[in-house]
Design a protein around this motif. Structure first.
Motif, mmCIF file in Angstrom:
data_model
loop_
_atom_site.group_PDB
_atom_site.id
_atom_site.type_symbol
_atom_site.label_atom_id
_atom_site.label_comp_id
_atom_site.label_asym_id
_atom_site.label_seq_id
_atom_site.Cartn_x
_atom_site.Cartn_y
_atom_site.Cartn_z
ATOM 1 N N VAL A 256 -9.502 -10.569 20.671
ATOM 2 C CA VAL A 256 -8.780 -9.359 20.249
ATOM 3 C C VAL A 256 -9.209 -8.213 21.159
ATOM 4 O O VAL A 256 -10.399 -7.990 21.362
ATOM 5 C CB VAL A 256 -9.075 -9.026 18.768
ATOM 6 C CG1 VAL A 256 -8.409 -7.721 18.355
ATOM 7 C CG2 VAL A 256 -8.629 -10.178 17.865
ATOM 8 N N PRO A 257 -8.244 -7.486 21.730
ATOM 9 C CA PRO A 257 -8.597 -6.368 22.619
ATOM 10 C C PRO A 257 -9.349 -5.261 21.872
ATOM 11 O O PRO A 257 -9.341 -5.214 20.644
ATOM 12 C CB PRO A 257 -7.230 -5.844 23.096
ATOM 13 C CG PRO A 257 -6.244 -6.898 22.765
ATOM 14 C CD PRO A 257 -6.805 -7.665 21.605
ATOM 15 N N GLN B 216 -2.636 1.340 20.768
ATOM 16 C CA GLN B 216 -1.441 1.550 21.591
ATOM 17 C C GLN B 216 -0.396 0.460 21.375
ATOM 18 O O GLN B 216 0.794 0.744 21.286
ATOM 19 C CB GLN B 216 -1.829 1.606 23.079
ATOM 20 C CG GLN B 216 -2.755 2.744 23.444
ATOM 21 C CD GLN B 216 -2.154 4.100 23.121
ATOM 22 O OE1 GLN B 216 -1.002 4.372 23.437
ATOM 23 N NE2 GLN B 216 -2.926 4.945 22.462
ATOM 24 N N SER B 217 -0.844 -0.796 21.285
ATOM 25 C CA SER B 217 0.103 -1.915 21.220
ATOM 26 C C SER B 217 0.552 -2.278 19.799
ATOM 27 O O SER B 217 1.700 -2.672 19.598
ATOM 28 C CB SER B 217 -0.491 -3.153 21.897
ATOM 29 O OG SER B 217 -1.676 -3.562 21.231
ATOM 30 N N LEU B 218 -0.336 -2.157 18.814
ATOM 31 C CA LEU B 218 -0.030 -2.597 17.449
ATOM 32 C C LEU B 218 -0.149 -1.484 16.413
ATOM 33 O O LEU B 218 0.184 -1.691 15.249
ATOM 34 C CB LEU B 218 -0.981 -3.734 17.040
ATOM 35 C CG LEU B 218 -0.979 -4.993 17.899
ATOM 36 C CD1 LEU B 218 -2.144 -5.911 17.504
ATOM 37 C CD2 LEU B 218 0.353 -5.725 17.747
ATOM 38 N N ARG C 49 -2.884 5.032 11.800
ATOM 39 C CA ARG C 49 -2.947 6.480 11.585
ATOM 40 C C ARG C 49 -1.527 7.031 11.423
ATOM 41 O O ARG C 49 -0.659 6.736 12.226
ATOM 42 C CB ARG C 49 -3.645 7.143 12.765
ATOM 43 C CG ARG C 49 -4.048 8.578 12.510
ATOM 44 C CD ARG C 49 -4.829 9.192 13.656
ATOM 45 N NE ARG C 49 -5.928 8.389 14.161
ATOM 46 C CZ ARG C 49 -7.141 8.304 13.608
ATOM 47 N NH1 ARG C 49 -7.406 8.974 12.506
ATOM 48 N NH2 ARG C 49 -8.082 7.567 14.160
ATOM 49 N N ARG C 50 -1.347 7.818 10.371
ATOM 50 C CA ARG C 50 -0.055 8.495 10.160
ATOM 51 C C ARG C 50 0.029 9.722 11.064
ATOM 52 O O ARG C 50 -0.973 10.157 11.630
ATOM 53 C CB ARG C 50 0.081 8.910 8.707
ATOM 54 C CG ARG C 50 0.196 7.759 7.751
ATOM 55 C CD ARG C 50 0.536 8.276 6.341
ATOM 56 N NE ARG C 50 0.724 7.179 5.428
ATOM 57 C CZ ARG C 50 -0.178 6.792 4.521
ATOM 58 N NH1 ARG C 50 -1.322 7.435 4.384
ATOM 59 N NH2 ARG C 50 0.074 5.776 3.721
ATOM 60 N N GLU C 51 1.205 10.303 11.133
ATOM 61 C CA GLU C 51 1.402 11.498 11.961
ATOM 62 C C GLU C 51 0.514 12.658 11.539
ATOM 63 O O GLU C 51 0.079 13.449 12.367
ATOM 64 C CB GLU C 51 2.879 11.929 11.926
ATOM 65 C CG GLU C 51 3.761 11.055 12.776
ATOM 66 C CD GLU C 51 5.185 11.577 12.850
ATOM 67 O OE1 GLU C 51 5.385 12.812 12.742
ATOM 68 O OE2 GLU C 51 6.084 10.745 13.005
#
Length: 137
Positions: A44-45, A52-54, A117-119
């Protein structure tokens, strides 16, 4: 069946109380390190990349249960065996066995979530990413 990954921890003098016994919160610190090591060893990165990806910023702890069986002291080398005991929709159970050679010192189960994380900056649980589930076996 989940992969089982072993994380090695050497006990230092400063990890112990005046009775030369590992101060119990140190076990939780080492288990937290073993948790991340598990994901790294499975491929897992880093969380900065999965953000960024998920959208996954990490796997915070939401519940824990531990059973202490034997003590450890400085000079000991511990092996922390880590696996995923159960996958749930937005959480998972990570299982640990802490050994000194063949001796079982501690068992622990943690419930963790995949956090996003939400906005507004708040954190919320995300469904367990299938790509991470595959990597972890």
């Amino acid at each position: 069946m989940s992969k089982e990954i072993v994380y090695t921890q050497h006990v230092e003098f400063g990890d112990c109380d005046p009775a030369r016994i590992v101060w119990f919160p140190n076990f939780f610190r080492w288990i937290d390190a073993a948790s991340r090591h598990f994901f790294v060893a499975c491929g897992v990165p880093p969380w900065a990349e999965t953000e960024q990806s998920l959208g996954v910023i990490g796997t915070p702890l939401v519940d824990t249960h531990a059973r202490f069986i034997k003590t450890a002291t400085y000079g000991d080398t511990l092996q922390i065996h880590t696996r995923i005991g159960e996958w749930r929709r937005k959480s998972f159970v990570q299982c640990y066995r802490v050994l000194r050679g063949e001796e079982l010192l501690m068992e622990c189960e943690e419930v963790r979530i995949f956090a996003g994380r939400r906005e507004d900056g708040s954190i919320h649980a995300l469904p367990a990413p299938e790509s991470i589930r595959r990597l972890c076996g």
